[in-house]
Every structure is written in C-alpha cells, then in structure tokens.
Design a protein around this motif. Structure first.
Motif, short mmCIF file in Angstrom:
data_model
loop_
_atom_site.label_atom_id
_atom_site.label_comp_id
_atom_site.label_asym_id
_atom_site.label_seq_id
_atom_site.Cartn_x
_atom_site.Cartn_y
_atom_site.Cartn_z
N SER A 336 -4.27 9.91 4.69
CA SER A 336 -4.81 9.33 3.45
C SER A 336 -6.13 8.61 3.69
O SER A 336 -6.50 7.69 2.95
CB SER A 336 -3.79 8.36 2.84
OG SER A 336 -2.57 8.99 2.55
N ASP A 337 -6.82 9.02 4.78
CA ASP A 337 -8.13 8.44 5.13
C ASP A 337 -8.05 6.94 5.38
O ASP A 337 -8.99 6.18 5.08
CB ASP A 337 -9.16 8.73 4.04
CG ASP A 337 -9.45 10.20 3.91
OD1 ASP A 337 -9.41 10.91 4.94
OD2 ASP A 337 -9.69 10.66 2.77
N LYS A 338 -6.90 6.48 5.90
CA LYS A 338 -6.69 5.08 6.26
C LYS A 338 -6.98 4.14 5.09
O LYS A 338 -7.59 3.08 5.24
CB LYS A 338 -7.56 4.70 7.47
CG LYS A 338 -7.23 5.51 8.73
CD LYS A 338 -8.04 5.06 9.93
CE LYS A 338 -7.66 5.84 11.18
NZ LYS A 338 -8.44 5.42 12.36
N ILE A 371 7.38 -3.55 7.27
CA ILE A 371 6.51 -4.72 7.12
C ILE A 371 7.19 -5.96 7.68
O ILE A 371 6.59 -6.75 8.42
CB ILE A 371 6.13 -4.93 5.64
CG1 ILE A 371 5.24 -3.77 5.15
CG2 ILE A 371 5.43 -6.27 5.43
CD1 ILE A 371 4.97 -3.78 3.66
N HIS A 372 8.48 -6.12 7.34
CA HIS A 372 9.22 -7.30 7.77
C HIS A 372 9.31 -7.38 9.30
O HIS A 372 9.23 -8.48 9.87
CB HIS A 372 10.64 -7.25 7.17
CG HIS A 372 11.54 -8.32 7.67
ND1 HIS A 372 11.29 -9.66 7.46
CD2 HIS A 372 12.71 -8.26 8.37
CE1 HIS A 372 12.25 -10.38 8.01
NE2 HIS A 372 13.12 -9.55 8.57
N ARG A 373 9.42 -6.22 9.95
CA ARG A 373 9.61 -6.23 11.40
C ARG A 373 8.31 -6.09 12.18
O ARG A 373 8.31 -5.92 13.39
CB ARG A 373 10.60 -5.13 11.80
CG ARG A 373 11.94 -5.33 11.13
CD ARG A 373 13.05 -4.60 11.79
NE ARG A 373 14.34 -4.90 11.16
CZ ARG A 373 15.51 -4.50 11.59
NH1 ARG A 373 15.56 -3.77 12.69
NH2 ARG A 373 16.61 -4.82 10.96
N GLY A 374 7.19 -6.15 11.48
CA GLY A 374 5.90 -6.19 12.15
C GLY A 374 5.29 -4.87 12.52
O GLY A 374 4.27 -4.81 13.22
N TYR A 375 5.87 -3.77 12.06
CA TYR A 375 5.30 -2.45 12.36
C TYR A 375 4.11 -2.15 11.45
O TYR A 375 3.23 -1.37 11.82
CB TYR A 375 6.36 -1.36 12.17
CG TYR A 375 7.47 -1.40 13.19
CD1 TYR A 375 7.23 -1.01 14.51
CD2 TYR A 375 8.74 -1.80 12.83
CE1 TYR A 375 8.25 -1.04 15.44
CE2 TYR A 375 9.78 -1.82 13.77
CZ TYR A 375 9.52 -1.45 15.07
OH TYR A 375 10.54 -1.48 15.99
N ILE A 376 4.12 -2.71 10.26
CA ILE A 376 3.03 -2.52 9.29
C ILE A 376 2.58 -3.89 8.82
O ILE A 376 3.40 -4.79 8.59
CB ILE A 376 3.50 -1.68 8.08
CG1 ILE A 376 3.97 -0.29 8.54
CG2 ILE A 376 2.38 -1.54 7.05
CD1 ILE A 376 4.57 0.56 7.41
N LYS A 377 1.28 -4.05 8.67
CA LYS A 377 0.74 -5.32 8.18
C LYS A 377 0.26 -5.12 6.74
O LYS A 377 -0.67 -4.36 6.49
CB LYS A 377 -0.41 -5.80 9.07
CG LYS A 377 -0.87 -7.23 8.76
CD LYS A 377 -2.01 -7.66 9.68
CE LYS A 377 -1.50 -7.84 11.11
NZ LYS A 377 -2.58 -8.40 11.98
N ALA A 392 -7.86 -5.01 8.60
CA ALA A 392 -8.14 -5.18 10.03
C ALA A 392 -7.20 -4.35 10.91
O ALA A 392 -7.64 -3.64 11.81
CB ALA A 392 -8.04 -6.65 10.42
N SER A 393 -5.91 -4.41 10.64
CA SER A 393 -4.95 -3.74 11.51
C SER A 393 -3.71 -3.40 10.71
O SER A 393 -2.71 -4.11 10.76
CB SER A 393 -4.60 -4.63 12.70
OG SER A 393 -3.70 -3.99 13.56
#
Length: 410
Positions: A336-338, A371-377, A392-393
C-alpha cells in the motif's frame, strides 16, 4: 598382556598410594580393557568366591575391586539391573574413602558416577522392555546427591585441592537424572544448597562443567516459563560449548532457537545447515515467518505437533505465530506504498489471501492485538474502520520490542 586379578589389585593399590586420580578412574571403568580380562579369568564370580581376596589391599579398595569384577561380569552377561546394583555398592564403598581425602580423587569420582548413571539408564530400559518395574535412575540420583553433599561440605582441604571443585560436575549428573525420570521439582533442594554454601564462582570451574550446568538451569527456567532467564543461560551454554560437541550444541539450540525467534532473531541458514535435525524441524516456521505465510505456519505446527509437544516447545512456537502475522501485515503495508492510513479491509484481505477465514471484526481484533503488543505503532479509528500508522516507524523492529516474553505466560 592380559591383566589378572592379583595384578589388578596391585594397580589399584599403586594408584591410591600415588594419589593418581586419573589412573584410578581408568581402573574403575567397566569399559576399560582389564574389565574384559577379569571377566575371562572368573567365569561366574560371586561375592563368596571372591571373598578370599578380602584384605589383599587396604580397605575399602579390596571391596571396591571385588565389586568391580562383579559389575564387569554382569555387564558382559547383559544383566544391567544386577550391574547397576553391584556398581552402586562400589560407589558406596568409594564414598568411605572419598570423604576422608582431598580433590585428587575427583577424576575417579566423576568416572564412577557417570558409569552409575549410564548403568541406571540401561537397567531401566531393560526393565521397560521386559514389562518389569525399575527405579534405578531415581536411586542413582539419590546416590549422586550424597556425592554432592560430600563435595560441598569439604572445609578442611586446601583451596586448590578441595572436593568443592567437583560440585558442578556432580550437580550436572543429578540434574540429568532428574530430567530423565521427570522429577524436575527435586532440583530445587540441590540448587538451594548450592546457593547457600561458600563455593568458588562458576566461571572458575572447567568449561564443560559450566556448559552442562547452564544448560540445565536454562531448561529449568524454560519449563518454569522464565523465558528471559532461560535464553540468557542457554545462550551462555551455547557460546561456551566446545565446537566439536555437535550433539550438545544441537540440544541447546533445540530450545534456544524458539526463544530467539520470539525475540525477532531468525537463525541464519549457515547455522541450520550445520544441524540438519534442527533445520528439518524449524525451517518450515522460519520460511513462513519470512514470507508472512500464516496458513503455512499453521500447517507446520500441525505437522510437527507430536515432536514439539514432546520437546515442550509447542506453546513457544505457537506464540511465534504473531511474528508471522506481523510479517503478513507489514507486506500489506508495503504493498500500500507504506501509507500512514490503511483501511482495516486491507488487513482483512491479506489474511484471506493467506488462507485465514475470518470476519472483518476479527481482523480488526488482530490488528488491535498487534498494536497492543508492540508489533505495529499506531491506533485504530473504529468509526472510520481505519488504521492510523506512525510516520516514523509503523512496524518497529521485533528485536527492539520491550519485554518480548511478557505475553507468553498469559
């Protein structure tokens, strides 16, 4: 030239007088050449027929020599249960001498205790295949525990000649016995005594003793779900393991690899090529994680379920499924082009393409969990069915995730 019993008694006596622990260890090993010679000399030896040799050399070495002949005889005639019992008598007689002497006797102690454990294994295995009951390994653990007490209570020998230098080797043997009979809880008493006494630091002991001890401490922590401590101990065990000890390295990696995967460190192909057994077991999971192939990961879990359950690593690898899902979602993000705003529908479709049949609501739950477990911000806008990702990340490195093992015990 074959060794007769009179010559053997003389060799035992000379080794004791010279305080030569290595020679003594060799003379007490059932697999040494003189064992076969003595079996040929005495066709069917018994305590009674050998009693005439009592007093030929100083006590308890006359008794030890007689027990040695009987042990070798039982081994040669494939009577493992009797061999274990007789060798147990040899060890008990040895303890009478060991408690009054310094550390020069340690090589012999190590040898007879290792043989005791091996004979216990043979005795239990033989009994199992003949539908008989045997508790030889448990008895071996009790006997070896006495050796541990004899080592740790040495307060009179000079530091360089102390029996305390045998502590970690003996502890390693005890833990091997406990793991074999699945009485792991008994290790607490040994470790409590180990930590309560004044002994040299672990790093002062031979490297082989350190590796065995760290491996079993790592395994105890693994089974107690203290995965961070388990990874630490197993890592130290692996890097200190002799490069030629291939089977020991493989045993350590069997548990270290799943823990490292949870941390986000996939093993290099060069490492797995050195260990074909590990490659066959873990490569399907590693390939699935790299591709984000959730259905492939699930197939690998099903195919290896029996093996993984036997190794107690099934739950650990099942938790690594989240890392595979993270790879899948990251691929959808790249496609999705980030974008920093992605419809939940995109993640839902990626799951469907991967062969996971779920609803849109379930897909949203999966993203929320990531998201909750820190894999996605980022965060989810439920009303707009949109995932807003960090510029950013959006997908932080798994290795940078804080407390990666914190969700494994829930």
């Amino acid at each position: 030239m074959p060794t007769d019993f009179v010559t053997y008694l003389s060799q035992i006596n000379n080794a004791v007088i010279a305080e030569n622990g290595n020679d003594l260890a060799y003379l007490l090993r059932p697999t040494s050449p003189q064992g076969k010679d003595l079996v040929k000399e005495f066709r069917n030896p018994t305590k009674q027929t050998l009693r005439r040799f009592e007093g030929a050399i100083m006590s308890p070495w006359d008794e030890i020599a007689i027990s040695y002949v009987l042990t070798c005889s039982h081994v040669a005639r494939k009577r493992p249960g009797e061999a274990f019992k007789e060798h147990s008598q040899l060890v008990s007689s040895f303890f009478r001498f060991f408690t009054e002497n310094r550390g020069w006797t340690l090589p012999a102690l190590f040898s007879i205790l290792r043989d005791l454990r091996d004979l216990a294994f043979d005795a239990d295995l033989h009994a199992k295949y003949n539908d008989e009951k045997s508790e030889a390994m448990e008895e071996a653990a009790r006997i070896i525990a006495k050796a541990f007490s004899n080592c740790i209570t040495d307060r009179t020998s000079p530091p360089d000649q102390s029996r305390k230098w045998g502590i970690y080797y003996v502890v390693g043997l005890i833990l091997k016995c406990y793991f074999r009979v699945k009485r792991i809880s008994l290790a607490k008493n040994i470790l409590r005594a180990l930590h309560a006494n004044d002994i040299p630091p672990l790093t002062s002991y031979p490297r082989s003793h350190q590796v065995t001890y760290r491996y079993y401490i790592g395994m105890l922590n693994f089974l107690n779900e203290d995965f961070e401590k388990a990874e630490e101990e197993l890592t130290l065990a692996f890097y200190h393991c002799h490069t030629g000890a291939h089977s020991n390295q493989e045993r350590i990696l069997m548990y270290l690899i799943p823990l490292r995967i949870i941390r986000g460190h996939l093993p290099a192909n060069e490492l797995l090529d050195r260990f074909p057994v590990l490659k066959r077991l873990y490569m399907p999971f590693i390939s699935a994680i790299r591709k984000g192939d959730l259905s492939g990961f699930d197939r690998a879990l099903d195919a290896a379920e029996h093996t993984l359950l036997g190794l107690n690593v099934w739950l650990t690898l099942e938790k690594a499924r989240e890392i595979c899902m993270r790879s899948l979602f990251r691929r959808a993000w790249i496609a999705s082009d980030k974008s920093t705003r992605m419809p939940i529908l995109v993640f839902y479709v990626s799951l469907k393409i991967s062969g996971i049949e779920i609803t849109l609501e379930e897909a949203e739950c999966f993203v929320a969990n990531m998201i909750h477990r820190g894999y996605i911000k980022g965060y989810i806008s439920h009303e707009r069915q949109m995932v807003v990702l960090s510029q950013a990340s959006a997908f932080p490195k798994i290795a940078d995730r804080q407390a990666p093992f914190s969700y494994m015990t829930l």
